[in-house]
Design a protein around this motif. Structure first.
Motif, mmCIF file in Angstrom:
data_model
loop_
_atom_site.group_PDB
_atom_site.id
_atom_site.type_symbol
_atom_site.label_atom_id
_atom_site.label_comp_id
_atom_site.label_asym_id
_atom_site.label_seq_id
_atom_site.Cartn_x
_atom_site.Cartn_y
_atom_site.Cartn_z
ATOM 1 N N ARG A 115 0.830 -1.208 0.000
ATOM 2 C CA ARG A 115 0.000 0.000 0.000
ATOM 3 C C ARG A 115 0.867 1.262 0.000
ATOM 4 N NH1 ARG A 115 -4.433 -1.963 4.544
ATOM 5 N NH2 ARG A 115 -5.738 -3.217 3.134
ATOM 6 N N PHE A 116 1.935 1.236 0.791
ATOM 7 C CA PHE A 116 2.828 2.387 0.840
ATOM 8 C C PHE A 116 3.455 2.646 -0.524
ATOM 9 C CE2 PHE A 116 7.281 3.783 1.236
ATOM 10 C CZ PHE A 116 7.077 5.058 1.746
ATOM 11 N N LEU A 117 3.977 1.598 -1.157
ATOM 12 C CA LEU A 117 4.646 1.773 -2.443
ATOM 13 C C LEU A 117 3.663 2.215 -3.526
ATOM 14 C CD1 LEU A 117 7.109 -1.265 -2.470
ATOM 15 C CD2 LEU A 117 7.660 1.154 -2.150
ATOM 16 N N ALA A 118 2.473 1.646 -3.525
ATOM 17 C CA ALA A 118 1.470 2.073 -4.504
ATOM 18 C C ALA A 118 1.148 3.548 -4.308
ATOM 19 C CB ALA A 118 0.210 1.226 -4.374
ATOM 20 N N GLY A 119 1.078 3.993 -3.055
ATOM 21 C CA GLY A 119 0.807 5.392 -2.781
ATOM 22 C C GLY A 119 1.912 6.302 -3.289
ATOM 23 N N VAL A 120 3.172 5.903 -3.081
ATOM 24 C CA VAL A 120 4.290 6.701 -3.585
ATOM 25 C C VAL A 120 4.239 6.783 -5.113
ATOM 26 C CG1 VAL A 120 6.804 6.827 -3.790
ATOM 27 C CG2 VAL A 120 5.762 6.214 -1.599
ATOM 28 N N ALA A 121 3.823 5.664 -5.751
ATOM 29 C CA ALA A 121 3.727 5.634 -7.212
ATOM 30 C C ALA A 121 2.484 6.348 -7.729
ATOM 31 C CB ALA A 121 3.736 4.190 -7.700
ATOM 32 N N GLY A 122 1.579 6.731 -6.829
ATOM 33 C CA GLY A 122 0.360 7.426 -7.237
ATOM 34 C C GLY A 122 -0.654 6.534 -7.912
ATOM 35 N N LEU A 123 -0.699 5.269 -7.496
ATOM 36 C CA LEU A 123 -1.591 4.302 -8.126
ATOM 37 C C LEU A 123 -2.415 3.572 -7.069
ATOM 38 C CD1 LEU A 123 0.996 2.750 -10.606
ATOM 39 C CD2 LEU A 123 -1.020 4.080 -11.277
ATOM 40 N N GLU B 229 16.982 3.745 3.037
ATOM 41 C CA GLU B 229 18.438 3.569 2.964
ATOM 42 C C GLU B 229 18.790 2.127 2.587
ATOM 43 O OE1 GLU B 229 22.576 4.762 3.507
ATOM 44 O OE2 GLU B 229 20.687 5.733 2.939
ATOM 45 N N ILE B 230 18.105 1.155 3.165
ATOM 46 C CA ILE B 230 18.332 -0.247 2.793
ATOM 47 C C ILE B 230 18.015 -0.448 1.310
ATOM 48 C CG2 ILE B 230 17.593 -2.634 3.186
ATOM 49 C CD1 ILE B 230 19.236 -1.569 5.482
ATOM 50 N N PHE B 231 16.911 0.108 0.858
ATOM 51 C CA PHE B 231 16.543 0.010 -0.557
ATOM 52 C C PHE B 231 17.627 0.601 -1.451
ATOM 53 C CE2 PHE B 231 14.407 2.647 -3.945
ATOM 54 C CZ PHE B 231 14.331 1.621 -4.889
ATOM 55 N N ARG B 232 18.145 1.765 -1.094
ATOM 56 C CA ARG B 232 19.149 2.408 -1.932
ATOM 57 C C ARG B 232 20.439 1.607 -1.975
ATOM 58 N NH1 ARG B 232 19.760 8.388 0.043
ATOM 59 N NH2 ARG B 232 20.706 8.722 -2.014
ATOM 60 N N ARG B 233 20.767 0.893 -0.910
ATOM 61 C CA ARG B 233 22.018 0.121 -0.863
ATOM 62 C C ARG B 233 21.877 -1.269 -1.465
ATOM 63 N NH1 ARG B 233 25.592 4.195 -0.035
ATOM 64 N NH2 ARG B 233 24.857 5.505 1.694
ATOM 65 N N PHE B 234 20.675 -1.865 -1.358
ATOM 66 C CA PHE B 234 20.517 -3.264 -1.766
ATOM 67 C C PHE B 234 19.601 -3.449 -2.974
ATOM 68 C CE2 PHE B 234 22.322 -3.551 2.397
ATOM 69 C CZ PHE B 234 23.131 -4.676 2.354
ATOM 70 N N GLY B 235 18.926 -2.409 -3.406
ATOM 71 C CA GLY B 235 18.239 -2.446 -4.684
ATOM 72 C C GLY B 235 16.800 -2.910 -4.686
ATOM 73 N N TYR B 236 16.289 -3.387 -3.563
ATOM 74 C CA TYR B 236 14.906 -3.849 -3.467
ATOM 75 C C TYR B 236 14.321 -3.329 -2.162
ATOM 76 C CZ TYR B 236 16.138 -6.988 -7.277
ATOM 77 O OH TYR B 236 16.565 -7.495 -8.487
ATOM 78 N N PHE B 237 13.031 -2.970 -2.209
ATOM 79 C CA PHE B 237 12.420 -2.325 -1.051
ATOM 80 C C PHE B 237 12.063 -3.359 0.012
ATOM 81 C CE2 PHE B 237 9.506 0.398 1.318
ATOM 82 C CZ PHE B 237 10.181 1.612 1.260
ATOM 83 N N PRO B 238 12.454 -3.120 1.280
ATOM 84 C CA PRO B 238 12.144 -4.071 2.360
ATOM 85 C C PRO B 238 10.740 -3.866 2.911
ATOM 86 C CG PRO B 238 13.473 -2.292 3.227
ATOM 87 C CD PRO B 238 13.313 -2.015 1.752
#
Length: 437
Positions: free
Chosen positions: A178-186, A235-244
């Motif tokens: 839900r959080f990621l969809a909200g950031v994406a505006g969808l 920060e974890i996402f930026r370092r490891f490439g996938y959102f936790p």
């Protein structure tokens, strides 16, 4: 009748949510047998009064009962929902206070870390006893576990008892989607997700809309928002490439890079001791529910789409739905051990849950998961093998504790915690350890 037993029903707000959802399904009206169990007689009484009121207000036509005898409560059950917290607030306070004297800072402390290890040591024996009960009196039931540490508890049940129909349930994947969809505006319903790993350390492997990767949109949103960059999970996402999947306050204490540094705590706004504040609020909520019941007026009932109620509805009606579950790996994630408990998508229908194979995680994610797994596995083995040394080893290998403590400090802290928790700890683990070589 479909019998649903609640273990730890005195957690009245959680019981309220699940029962409200179950009673809101008209397809289950007239079919529910709701049996409540708790070791606290007063809380159990309020829970039963609450459930009777929900049943009456919704017209669900459920049968409602309660018992202080756990085995009697679960006998013949189709579903057993576990929501216990062994030792309650006092034990949680101990898990924070003693490590704090050794310089170990914690936020939630219920998953890995020092608090996660000791919550596991207290809770695993109770979950195993529930598994033994179910093997005897409800072998066809599903044990739906909400208690933490999630990656430990189902593992201990299927590895240490004859009962294997245990699954773990947590909101973190759904909330992250839900959080990621909200950031994406969808709308979240329009986004295609695939997420997998361990509970509280899973990663969003696919984040797409109509076949288009949404990760570039997330990167752009983060680059444009300095406040987003002040979150541990970002920060974890930026370092490891996938959102936790886990919140920043949780995720900060699973890795060695944040909690020991004052400037990192300030920069990433890490709320040290957060779970103690939440526990105190929960005590206040219990008091509010008591007053609401005693007032005699109608209850405010809000559907919450609890995972346990969705699982039960899908299984009873055959209306299949996808739910993220914590289950035995058995190759679902090919580069993690078969015996561990992983979090993956599952389709639940009339024939039960069907976990979906994910394949191999990207190597950097599997590496993070294996570090997490070290603490989980040693805690489970400590109880199954009755080996006190594994308690020390779990804490020595915990990333947050290891960033702060020497080996001698870690062992002294563990010994102090084992003594402080007393009979909540399995007897075999309360025996003093052998002197070091």
């Amino acid at each position: 009748m479909t019998k649903v037993a609640f273990i730890g029903a005195g957690s009245v707000e959680f019981t309220r949510n699940v029962v409200t959802d179950l009673c809101g399904f008209t397809a289950l009206h007239g079919q529910l047998d709701l049996m409540l169990h708790d070791i606290d007689e007063e809380r159990l009484g309020y829970a039963e009064a609450l459930v009777r009121r929900i049943n009456q207000q919704t017209g669900a036509g459920a049968r409602v009962g309660s018992s202080l005898d756990r085995q009697a409560a679960v006998e013949g059950a189709d579903y057993v929902i576990n929501e216990i917290q062994v030792g309650g607030y006092r034990a949680t306070r101990t898990d924070f206070d003693i490590p704090a004297r050794y310089g170990v800072r914690q936020t939630i402390s219920d998953t890995i870390g020092v608090g996660g290890v000791f919550r596991g040591l207290r809770t695993i024996p109770v979950l195993m006893a529930i598994g033994e009960d179910l093997a005897k009196v409800a072998p066809d039931a599903y044990l739906l576990n909400y208690s933490n540490p999630m990656a430990m508890l189902p593992w201990a049940v299927y590895a240490g008892t004859p009962f294997a129909r245990v699954v773990g349930m947590c909101h973190s994947v759904r909330d992250t989607h839900r959080f990621l969809a909200g950031v994406a505006g969808l709308p979240v319903s329009e986004v295609d997700f695939l997420t997998a790993g361990f509970n509280h350390q899973a990663f969003v492997l696919r984040f797409e809309h109509d076949g288009t990767d949404l990760y570039p949109r997330l990167h752009a949103a983060i680059d444009a928002d300095p406040q987003l960059r002040r979150r541990v999970r970002v920060e974890i996402f930026r370092r490891f490439g996938y959102f936790p999947t886990e919140s920043s306050e949780h995720g900060a204490e699973y890795v060695p890079w944040f909690m020991r540094h004052d400037d990192e705590i300030e920069h990433f706004r890490i709320p040290v001791g957060e779970y103690l504040r939440r526990s105190e609020r929960n005590l206040d909520e219990y008091g509010e529910t008591r007053r609401e019941l005693e007032s005699g007026g109608p209850l405010t009932l809000t559907p919450t789409s609890e995972l346990a109620s969705e699982f039960i509805h899908a299984h009873q009606t055959g209306a299949a739905r996808e739910i993220y579950l914590n289950v035995r790996n058995d190759g679902l994630i090919s580069n993690l051990p078969a015996e561990c408990c992983v979090e993956v998508p599952a389709v639940v229908d009339a024939s039960g849950p069907h976990p979906q194979p994910v394949g191999a995680l990207p190597p950097q994610l599997a590496a993070l998961n294996r570090t997490f797994l070290n603490v989980v596995e040693l805690t489970v083995r400590a109880v199954l093998d009755g080996d006190r040394r594994h308690v020390h080893q779990a804490v020595l290998l915990d990333p947050n504790a290891a960033a702060v403590l020497t080996t001698r400090q870690a062992e002294a802290m563990c010994d102090e915690l084992l003594a402080a928790h007393g009979e909540l700890i399995p007897a075999a683990l309360r025996q003093p350890r052998r002197p070091p070589c």
